[in-house]
Enzyme design. Structure first.
Site, PDB file in Angstrom:
ATOM      1  N   GLU A  38       0.861  -1.417   0.039  1.00 44.36           N
ATOM      2  CA  GLU A  38      -0.092   0.009  -0.084  1.00 44.36           C
ATOM      3  C   GLU A  38       1.012   1.440   0.045  1.00 44.36           C
ATOM      4  O   GLU A  38       1.938   1.223   0.746  1.00 44.36           O
ATOM      5  CB  GLU A  38      -0.751  -0.048   1.407  1.00 44.36           C
ATOM      6  CG  GLU A  38      -1.691   1.151   1.582  1.00 44.36           C
ATOM      7  CD  GLU A  38      -2.300   1.078   2.827  1.00 44.36           C
ATOM      8  OE1 GLU A  38      -2.099   0.121   3.695  1.00 44.36           O
ATOM      9  OE2 GLU A  38      -3.520   1.707   3.042  1.00 44.36           O
ATOM     10  N   LYS A 109      -9.584   2.016  -2.080  1.00 43.29           N
ATOM     11  CA  LYS A 109      -9.659   1.379  -0.653  1.00 43.29           C
ATOM     12  C   LYS A 109     -10.921   2.012  -0.092  1.00 43.29           C
ATOM     13  O   LYS A 109     -11.426   3.018  -0.023  1.00 43.29           O
ATOM     14  CB  LYS A 109      -8.660   1.966   0.401  1.00 43.29           C
ATOM     15  CG  LYS A 109      -8.582   0.922   1.628  1.00 43.29           C
ATOM     16  CD  LYS A 109      -7.217   1.373   2.330  1.00 43.29           C
ATOM     17  CE  LYS A 109      -7.152   0.563   3.481  1.00 43.29           C
ATOM     18  NZ  LYS A 109      -6.151   0.765   4.367  1.00 43.29           N
ATOM     19  N   CYS A 142      -4.973  -3.470   2.514  1.00 49.20           N
ATOM     20  CA  CYS A 142      -4.500  -3.478   3.978  1.00 49.20           C
ATOM     21  C   CYS A 142      -6.004  -4.000   4.873  1.00 49.20           C
ATOM     22  O   CYS A 142      -6.342  -4.791   4.780  1.00 49.20           O
ATOM     23  CB  CYS A 142      -3.968  -2.264   4.422  1.00 49.20           C
ATOM     24  SG  CYS A 142      -2.878  -2.497   5.928  1.00 49.20           S
TER      25      CYS A 142
END
Ligand code: ACM
Length: 265
Positions: A38, A109, A142
């Site tokens: 990330e 995300k 993540c």
């Protein structure tokens, strides 16, 4: 198929140097698919939104994206990497996918972690999968790991490999990915970073231990906590099509969504 996780320790703010280093490492280690962490080019512990803005770029026109597209072409490989994406006047914490033909798609995300909410907008598009090199791949970033719906959404669309750029600070994800893979019958490539950042009022240690997990929950590879490098294993992505878990049970098909409650009343 050889799949690789690229574990890095980016220098905060050095987008040019971090991108150069990641590409150099990939050139020294042959694979068909590479997953980078990330925000691998920018660092993570931003002090304010202006810092993120200055390090962000349009995908695929920006300099980091352009270099990754060129690397994918040269390496004849698929690359998925976490990039701070500028779109209009907002910034997303994104993962961009490149193959030898160029940019394929971007995941923004959905589940932002902690102070990410101060600088990034949450993803505005559903989880989706792409076909790359004949394999169906999906991306999650993540903290998406803690929401089982993320991996499930990708698996239900037919993902064989979950590409998972990460900057992990909590110690639970690597164990959780065993269950994510087992319950969905998919591979996952969790590419984490190492090192720490003490800035902007945040003192963060990143946990390394990037992991390649198999469709029966096998840990196919777990990297050391602190090393930087490219780590790969050979997999057969067709193994992710085998959803029979017992003679009378098939993952996904045996679900009973008619009896699940998926939102808080
Ligand atoms: C995280 O989502 N970067 C912890």
């Amino acid at each position: 198929m050889r799949v690789a996780i690229v574990q890095l320790n980016p220098r905060f703010g050095d987008s040019v140097g971090n991108t150069r280093k990641a590409i150099e490492l990939m050139h020294r280690h042959q694979a068909d698919l590479y997953v980078l962490p990330e925000l691998f080019h920018s660092g993570y512990a931003f002090a304010c939104r202006d810092e993120v803005w200055a390090l962000s770029e349009a995908i695929p026109e920006g300099p980091v994206s352009s270099q990754l597209a060129a690397a994918a072409r040269k390496l004849e490989a698929i690359i998925i990497a976490g990039i701070a994406e500028r779109s209009g006047d907002v910034i997303f914490n994104s993962a961009a996918l490149f193959d030898p033909t160029g940019w394929i798609g971007t995941y923004r995300k959905i589940h932002l972690f902690d102070r990410e909410k101060e600088w990034f907008s949450p993803g505005d598009r559903p989880f989706q999968i792409w076909s790359a090199g004949g394999i169906r791949v999906g991306a999650m970033i993540c903290f998406d790991w803690i929401f089982p719906e993320a991996a499930r959404s990708l698996a239900l669309q037919g993902a064989q490999i979950l590409c998972h750029p990460a900057n992990l600070v909590l110690p639970y994800c690597q164990q959780a990915m065993i269950t994510r893979c087992l319950e969905n019958g998919v591979f996952a490539l969790t590419a984490n970073r190492t090192g720490g950042e003490n800035r902007g009022g945040q003192n963060l240690s990143f946990t390394g231990k990037s992991q390649i997990t198999g469709p029966r929950g096998e840990i196919l590879f777990r990297a050391p906590a602190t090393a930087v490098g490219v780590y790969s294993v050979d997999i057969d992505p067709q193994d992710a099509l085998k959803k029979q878990i017992a003679p009378h049970n098939r993952l996904l098909e045996d679900r009973r969504p008619d009896l699940y409650t998926l939102s808080v009343p």
